[in-house]
Design a protein around this motif. Structure first.
Motif, PDB file in Angstrom:
ATOM      1  N   PRO A 143      -1.672  -1.707   1.690  1.00  0.00           N
ATOM      2  CA  PRO A 143      -0.240  -1.775   1.349  1.00  0.00           C
ATOM      3  C   PRO A 143       0.118  -0.987   0.101  1.00  0.00           C
ATOM      4  N   TRP A 144      -0.872  -0.653  -0.715  1.00  0.00           N
ATOM      5  CA  TRP A 144      -0.613   0.091  -1.944  1.00  0.00           C
ATOM      6  C   TRP A 144      -0.656   1.597  -1.731  1.00  0.00           C
ATOM      7  N   SER A 193      -3.117  -8.605  -4.584  1.00  0.00           N
ATOM      8  CA  SER A 193      -2.526  -8.342  -3.281  1.00  0.00           C
ATOM      9  C   SER A 193      -1.026  -8.132  -3.406  1.00  0.00           C
ATOM     10  N   VAL A 196       4.388 -10.003  -0.218  1.00  0.00           N
ATOM     11  CA  VAL A 196       5.301  -9.801   0.902  1.00  0.00           C
ATOM     12  C   VAL A 196       6.147 -11.056   1.062  1.00  0.00           C
ATOM     13  N   SER A 379       5.575   3.244  10.276  1.00  0.00           N
ATOM     14  CA  SER A 379       6.088   3.214   8.897  1.00  0.00           C
ATOM     15  C   SER A 379       7.546   3.644   8.838  1.00  0.00           C
ATOM     16  N   GLN A 416      -1.628  -4.704   7.765  1.00  0.00           N
ATOM     17  CA  GLN A 416      -1.857  -4.709   6.322  1.00  0.00           C
ATOM     18  C   GLN A 416      -1.069  -3.609   5.626  1.00  0.00           C
ATOM     19  N   GLU A 417      -1.010  -2.454   6.237  1.00  0.00           N
ATOM     20  CA  GLU A 417      -0.291  -1.323   5.640  1.00  0.00           C
ATOM     21  C   GLU A 417       1.190  -1.630   5.461  1.00  0.00           C
ATOM     22  N   THR A 418       1.797  -2.219   6.477  1.00  0.00           N
ATOM     23  CA  THR A 418       3.252  -2.417   6.478  1.00  0.00           C
ATOM     24  C   THR A 418       3.686  -3.772   5.941  1.00  0.00           C
ATOM     25  N   GLY A 419       2.752  -4.735   5.814  1.00  0.00           N
ATOM     26  CA  GLY A 419       3.139  -6.082   5.414  1.00  0.00           C
ATOM     27  C   GLY A 419       3.911  -6.802   6.507  1.00  0.00           C
ATOM     28  N   PRO A 436      -0.014 -10.322   8.459  1.00  0.00           N
ATOM     29  CA  PRO A 436       0.049  -9.171   7.547  1.00  0.00           C
ATOM     30  C   PRO A 436      -1.222  -8.935   6.739  1.00  0.00           C
ATOM     31  N   THR A 463       6.448  -2.052   1.507  1.00  0.00           N
ATOM     32  CA  THR A 463       5.245  -1.836   0.710  1.00  0.00           C
ATOM     33  C   THR A 463       5.248  -0.421   0.121  1.00  0.00           C
TER      34      THR A 463
END
Length: 508
Positions: A143-144, A193, A196, A379, A416-419, A436, A463
């Protein structure tokens, strides 16, 4: 040179072991270190060979599932993908001459990975380092820094390992600082973390209807496939009316749940309407629609059907599979009647939209099959307000291979990438619901016939990875161009300088 080539061959196989079905992610750093050692000290004109051998064993092993299409297709596609390791070998030799070379070498890896993931004909993203990071500390950084950033972090771990092995006899403060810094960057996301915020919940039903017979050929039994999804949805409606299961906010069918145009086939259309009216909530089907602008083309779409109203929003697949769903240069290079190409009588049109689907009061990001492996689609829709992600897929041709597991891992990483919660509906496996944080709430294995009904969270939090979008990938490509240009300009200047010295000495 022989030992270098053997090391490269072994390194490629080891790297493939990081992906499903073996799935040992810790193999990635030593595999990349092996590649570095196989080209270290070689001139660029010789470094391409061990790098190519590394790519051959890696690509052919990690994508062995392509044999389900045909051995000829597997050999041809993997040969093209392995060819990208030739410029990687050149780039690594150039990088190893610089200070802080582990960073530049890692950038070369990710740049080449990005290049082959988008070219030609949309490329082939399977085998990206990030796609083997599920359930590892690396994935916590998604997510970062997004997919490209995590691939870089993994590659940097491998190149740094190679550097450490060279420093092991005479460690310095720089050695300890480098190790400490990499450890902090890798482990910090697990402790910090990304927050979200959940804005609500929804109940979603994912239908996996299965494919009768061998399970491999959807077109041959497409009416039975559609009938399976209609029947399971109507059975769910009966269970809801009886109070046995909660009423979903919408139902998700997989890609190819109807393999004909649902607007032109009366039987299919009636089945979809009957199922939608029975469950009395929107149903997102997977349909093949005729292109209204060209009868010789087809659209692979996720179509929202509203009870009592019919069709609504549509999402069109952005990345059709070349030579599987369309034939590039049809008729000009390879006759479209050659071999299995006869099975692709019409070309699939590429979608361009990034607006989320409106499903009742919800906004849903959709991805169809291989779309999930590309960065911009999901995304882009999340950035435009999608509250959760739906993946519709038809992996029937690969249902006896490990492609199913590899693709499902990518869906987990997208969560995980997008939450966002991710709901996967596959025609005959693997369907599932993912939190997520990447954990799987429920799933249906290959060839299972089941309806998953789960409560999922909704969110509008964006994110940093979604905000970055595709820019990290673009920057790695820009790095390849700039570094290559720098090396070539420097080389030309040195040659001119050498000639000038020779001319001056001759004049004397």
């Amino acid at each position: 040179m022989l030992l270098r080539c053997l090391l490269a061959l072994a390194g490629g196989l080891v790297l493939a072991g990081a992906f499903e079905p073996v799935g040992h992610a810790w193999l990635m750093p030593p595999a990349i270190a092996a590649l570095v050692f196989s080209v270290r000290g070689l001139a660029p004109r010789r470094a391409w060979l061990p790098s190519l051998l590394f790519g051959i064993t890696f690509i052919y092993a990690v994508m062995v599932w392509m044999r389900a299409v045909g051995t000829d297709a597997w050999l041809a596609m993997c040969a093209l993908e392995a060819a990208f390791f030739v410029p990687l070998g050149l780039g690594l030799t150039w990088s190893l001459r610089l200070r802080a070379w582990p960073v530049w070498a890692a950038l070369w890896w990710v740049g080449i990975e990005t290049w082959r993931s988008g070219f030609p004909f949309s490329g082939m993203p399977f085998g990206r380092l990030v796609y083997a990071t599920a359930d590892t500390p690396w994935a916590d950084a998604l997510p970062w820094i997004g997919m490209t950033g995590v691939s870089f972090l993994v590659a940097l771990t491998g190149t740094t390992l190679a550097w450490l092995l060279l420093q092991v006899r005479t460690p310095t403060r720089t050695t300890y600082a480098a190790v400490g810094g990499l450890a902090v960057v890798t482990l910090a996301p697990a402790l910090l973390s990304f927050p979200v915020t959940q804005t609500g919940t929804a109940t979603v039903a994912a239908v996996q209807g299965d494919v009768p017979g061998t399970g491999l050929d959807v077109p041959a039994v497409h009416r039975e496939v559609t009938a399976n999804h209609v029947r399971l949805t109507r059975e769910l409606a009966q269970a809801v009316d009886a109070g046995e299961r909660p009423r979903p906010d919408f139902v998700l069918w997989p890609e190819n749940s109807t393999a004909v145009d649902p607007f032109l086939d009366p039987g299919v259309h009636e089945g979809i309407i009957a199922a939608t009216d029975a469950i009395d909530v929107p149903v997102i089907i997977g349909g093949m629609s005729n292109d209204p602008l060209d009868e010789g083309q087809v659209l692979n779409q996720g179509i929202v059907y509203q009870p009592g109203l019919g069709s609504g929003d549509r999402y069109t697949k952005r990345h059709p599979v070349p030579y599987g769903e369309y034939i590039p240069f049809r008729g000009s290079l390879i006759p479209s009647t050659y071999g299995k190409l006869r099975m692709v009588p019409r070309d699939m049109v590429r979608g361009t939209g990034l607006e989320p689907l409106r499903v009742g009061d919800l906004r849903v990001a959709d991805a169809i099959c291989f779309d999930v492996a590309y960065d911009e689609g999901i995304s882009g829709q999340v950035a435009r307000g999608a509250e959760l992600v739906a993946v519709q897929t038809s992996n029937a041709m690969f249902s006896r291979t490990d492609q199913l597991a590899q693709q499902f891992e990518i869906s987990r990483l997208r969560a995980q990438e997008t939450g966002r919660w991710v709901v996967v509906a596959a025609i005959n496996g693997i369907s599932g619901v993912v939190r997520p944080d990447g954990t799987v709430v429920a799933s249906v294995p290959a060839r299972g016939q089941q309806v998953l009904v789960e409560e999922v969270g909704l969110s509008t939090t964006i994110t940093p990875a979604v905000r970055l979008g595709v820019w990290p990938a673009r920057l790695t490509l820009a790095f390849l161009v700039c570094h290559s240009a720098f090396v070539l300009v420097t080389y030309r200047r040195r040659r001119r300088g050498g000639r000038l010295v020779e001319q001056t000495d001759g004049a004397r």
